[in-house]
Design a protein around this motif. Structure first.
Motif, PDB file in Angstrom:
ATOM      1  N   GLN A  56       0.824  -1.200   0.000  1.00  0.00           N
ATOM      2  CA  GLN A  56       0.000   0.000   0.000  1.00  0.00           C
ATOM      3  C   GLN A  56       0.863   1.257   0.000  1.00  0.00           C
ATOM      4  OE1 GLN A  56      -2.490  -0.649   3.419  1.00  0.00           O
ATOM      5  NE2 GLN A  56      -4.078  -1.601   2.176  1.00  0.00           N
ATOM      6  N   VAL A  57       0.335   2.301  -0.640  1.00  0.00           N
ATOM      7  CA  VAL A  57       1.016   3.588  -0.745  1.00  0.00           C
ATOM      8  C   VAL A  57       0.080   4.642  -0.169  1.00  0.00           C
ATOM      9  CG1 VAL A  57       2.041   5.240  -2.343  1.00  0.00           C
ATOM     10  CG2 VAL A  57       2.158   2.794  -2.856  1.00  0.00           C
ATOM     11  N   PHE A  58       0.645   5.599   0.560  1.00  0.00           N
ATOM     12  CA  PHE A  58      -0.148   6.645   1.199  1.00  0.00           C
ATOM     13  C   PHE A  58       0.331   8.016   0.732  1.00  0.00           C
ATOM     14  CE2 PHE A  58      -0.096   2.976   3.929  1.00  0.00           C
ATOM     15  CZ  PHE A  58      -1.408   2.856   4.349  1.00  0.00           C
ATOM     16  N   PHE A  59      -0.622   8.898   0.460  1.00  0.00           N
ATOM     17  CA  PHE A  59      -0.324  10.286   0.110  1.00  0.00           C
ATOM     18  C   PHE A  59      -1.211  11.181   0.959  1.00  0.00           C
ATOM     19  CE2 PHE A  59       0.582   7.993  -3.842  1.00  0.00           C
ATOM     20  CZ  PHE A  59       1.849   8.467  -4.139  1.00  0.00           C
ATOM     21  N   ASN A  60      -0.649  12.260   1.494  1.00  0.00           N
ATOM     22  CA  ASN A  60      -1.433  13.263   2.199  1.00  0.00           C
ATOM     23  C   ASN A  60      -1.758  14.366   1.206  1.00  0.00           C
ATOM     24  OD1 ASN A  60      -1.426  12.085   4.805  1.00  0.00           O
ATOM     25  ND2 ASN A  60       0.705  12.696   5.023  1.00  0.00           N
ATOM     26  N   ILE A  61      -3.053  14.698   1.099  1.00  0.00           N
ATOM     27  CA  ILE A  61      -3.459  15.733   0.160  1.00  0.00           C
ATOM     28  C   ILE A  61      -4.091  16.904   0.893  1.00  0.00           C
ATOM     29  CG2 ILE A  61      -3.812  14.061  -1.708  1.00  0.00           C
ATOM     30  CD1 ILE A  61      -6.855  14.492  -1.296  1.00  0.00           C
ATOM     31  N   VAL A  66     -11.890  14.377  -7.206  1.00  0.00           N
ATOM     32  CA  VAL A  66     -11.642  13.066  -7.802  1.00  0.00           C
ATOM     33  C   VAL A  66     -12.754  12.769  -8.804  1.00  0.00           C
ATOM     34  CG1 VAL A  66     -12.831  11.810  -5.951  1.00  0.00           C
ATOM     35  CG2 VAL A  66     -11.161  10.616  -7.372  1.00  0.00           C
ATOM     36  N   GLU A  67     -12.362  12.179  -9.932  1.00  0.00           N
ATOM     37  CA  GLU A  67     -13.319  11.723 -10.938  1.00  0.00           C
ATOM     38  C   GLU A  67     -13.071  10.242 -11.180  1.00  0.00           C
ATOM     39  OE1 GLU A  67     -14.816  12.660 -15.465  1.00  0.00           O
ATOM     40  OE2 GLU A  67     -12.702  12.935 -14.989  1.00  0.00           O
ATOM     41  N   VAL A  68     -14.152   9.458 -11.186  1.00  0.00           N
ATOM     42  CA  VAL A  68     -14.082   8.024 -11.466  1.00  0.00           C
ATOM     43  C   VAL A  68     -14.990   7.751 -12.657  1.00  0.00           C
ATOM     44  CG1 VAL A  68     -14.533   5.712 -10.570  1.00  0.00           C
ATOM     45  CG2 VAL A  68     -13.762   7.520  -9.013  1.00  0.00           C
ATOM     46  N   GLN A  69     -14.420   7.104 -13.685  1.00  0.00           N
ATOM     47  CA  GLN A  69     -15.221   6.768 -14.858  1.00  0.00           C
ATOM     48  C   GLN A  69     -14.503   5.687 -15.657  1.00  0.00           C
ATOM     49  OE1 GLN A  69     -16.361  10.111 -17.229  1.00  0.00           O
ATOM     50  NE2 GLN A  69     -17.600   8.898 -18.596  1.00  0.00           N
ATOM     51  N   ASN A  70     -15.228   4.624 -15.999  1.00  0.00           N
ATOM     52  CA  ASN A  70     -14.698   3.540 -16.832  1.00  0.00           C
ATOM     53  C   ASN A  70     -13.384   2.970 -16.295  1.00  0.00           C
ATOM     54  OD1 ASN A  70     -16.862   3.810 -18.640  1.00  0.00           O
ATOM     55  ND2 ASN A  70     -15.801   5.410 -19.759  1.00  0.00           N
ATOM     56  N   ASN A  71     -13.340   2.687 -15.000  1.00  0.00           N
ATOM     57  CA  ASN A  71     -12.163   2.117 -14.335  1.00  0.00           C
ATOM     58  C   ASN A  71     -10.927   2.994 -14.444  1.00  0.00           C
ATOM     59  OD1 ASN A  71     -13.297  -0.172 -13.155  1.00  0.00           O
ATOM     60  ND2 ASN A  71     -13.160  -1.297 -15.077  1.00  0.00           N
ATOM     61  N   LYS A  72     -11.128   4.290 -14.531  1.00  0.00           N
ATOM     62  CA  LYS A  72     -10.034   5.258 -14.487  1.00  0.00           C
ATOM     63  C   LYS A  72     -10.363   6.290 -13.419  1.00  0.00           C
ATOM     64  CE  LYS A  72      -7.118   8.316 -17.129  1.00  0.00           C
ATOM     65  NZ  LYS A  72      -6.775   8.864 -18.443  1.00  0.00           N
ATOM     66  N   ILE A  73      -9.383   6.545 -12.548  1.00  0.00           N
ATOM     67  CA  ILE A  73      -9.546   7.510 -11.458  1.00  0.00           C
ATOM     68  C   ILE A  73      -8.546   8.636 -11.688  1.00  0.00           C
ATOM     69  CG2 ILE A  73      -9.458   7.884  -8.977  1.00  0.00           C
ATOM     70  CD1 ILE A  73      -9.669   4.786  -8.682  1.00  0.00           C
ATOM     71  N   ILE A  74      -9.045   9.862 -11.678  1.00  0.00           N
ATOM     72  CA  ILE A  74      -8.171  11.027 -11.787  1.00  0.00           C
ATOM     73  C   ILE A  74      -8.378  11.885 -10.550  1.00  0.00           C
ATOM     74  CG2 ILE A  74      -7.589  13.098 -13.091  1.00  0.00           C
ATOM     75  CD1 ILE A  74      -8.628  11.676 -15.580  1.00  0.00           C
ATOM     76  N   VAL A  75      -7.284  12.167  -9.838  1.00  0.00           N
ATOM     77  CA  VAL A  75      -7.319  13.020  -8.665  1.00  0.00           C
ATOM     78  C   VAL A  75      -6.574  14.312  -9.002  1.00  0.00           C
ATOM     79  CG1 VAL A  75      -6.621  13.310  -6.257  1.00  0.00           C
ATOM     80  CG2 VAL A  75      -7.351  11.060  -7.088  1.00  0.00           C
ATOM     81  N   LEU A  76      -7.267  15.436  -8.869  1.00  0.00           N
ATOM     82  CA  LEU A  76      -6.643  16.741  -9.008  1.00  0.00           C
ATOM     83  C   LEU A  76      -6.536  17.326  -7.604  1.00  0.00           C
ATOM     84  CD1 LEU A  76      -8.720  18.044 -12.043  1.00  0.00           C
ATOM     85  CD2 LEU A  76      -6.487  16.935 -12.081  1.00  0.00           C
ATOM     86  N   ALA A  77      -5.311  17.383  -7.084  1.00  0.00           N
ATOM     87  CA  ALA A  77      -5.106  17.791  -5.694  1.00  0.00           C
ATOM     88  C   ALA A  77      -4.400  19.138  -5.634  1.00  0.00           C
ATOM     89  CB  ALA A  77      -4.268  16.739  -4.965  1.00  0.00           C
ATOM     90  N   GLU A  78      -4.732  19.901  -4.608  1.00  0.00           N
ATOM     91  CA  GLU A  78      -4.070  21.199  -4.389  1.00  0.00           C
ATOM     92  C   GLU A  78      -2.579  20.999  -4.130  1.00  0.00           C
ATOM     93  OE1 GLU A  78      -5.564  24.233  -4.451  1.00  0.00           O
ATOM     94  OE2 GLU A  78      -7.510  23.373  -4.921  1.00  0.00           O
ATOM     95  N   ALA A  79      -2.260  20.079  -3.219  1.00  0.00           N
ATOM     96  CA  ALA A  79      -0.873  19.757  -2.877  1.00  0.00           C
ATOM     97  C   ALA A  79      -0.829  18.334  -2.345  1.00  0.00           C
ATOM     98  CB  ALA A  79      -0.327  20.725  -1.840  1.00  0.00           C
ATOM     99  N   VAL A  80       0.301  17.666  -2.541  1.00  0.00           N
ATOM    100  CA  VAL A  80       0.460  16.263  -2.109  1.00  0.00           C
ATOM    101  C   VAL A  80       1.822  16.076  -1.458  1.00  0.00           C
ATOM    102  CG1 VAL A  80       0.606  13.867  -2.890  1.00  0.00           C
ATOM    103  CG2 VAL A  80      -1.010  15.417  -3.985  1.00  0.00           C
ATOM    104  N   THR A  81       1.821  15.343  -0.332  1.00  0.00           N
ATOM    105  CA  THR A  81       3.080  14.898   0.285  1.00  0.00           C
ATOM    106  C   THR A  81       2.994  13.395   0.481  1.00  0.00           C
ATOM    107  OG1 THR A  81       2.211  15.373   2.494  1.00  0.00           O
ATOM    108  CG2 THR A  81       3.539  17.085   1.464  1.00  0.00           C
ATOM    109  N   ALA A  82       4.120  12.733   0.277  1.00  0.00           N
ATOM    110  CA  ALA A  82       4.145  11.264   0.397  1.00  0.00           C
ATOM    111  C   ALA A  82       4.274  10.828   1.826  1.00  0.00           C
ATOM    112  CB  ALA A  82       5.282  10.692  -0.425  1.00  0.00           C
TER     113      ALA A  82
END
Length: 82
Positions: A56-61, A66-82
């Protein structure tokens, strides 16, 4: 499913996953294969990803969408840290 996590500066993650958990603004939720189409606002919190090929991988956003459609997930985040 294919997942992309993108910030205004860069693409943070892309790859195949078996599940992804998100911090929705009204509570957390999980997306699995063949999930119904969805667009949701995200709050601050942790995104938990289970890749098809590893641990498992974790990201803090700091919020986003988030958009989910046809088994594709797109996350548009303001900022991300691992």
């Amino acid at each position: 499913m294919y997942l992309e996590i993108i910030t205004p500066d860069k693409r943070v993650y892309e790859g195949d996953v078996t599940s992804a958990q998100f911090p929705g603004i009204n509570g957390g939720f999980e997306v699995l294969n063949n999930h119904a189409p969805l667009i949701s606002a995200l709050g601050n919190g942790t995104v938990k990803i289970t890749p098809t090929t590893g641990a498992q991988v974790f990201f803090n956003i700091d919020g986003g969408v988030v958009e989910v459609q046809n088994n594709k997930i797109i996350v548009l985040a303001e900022a991300v840290t691992a």
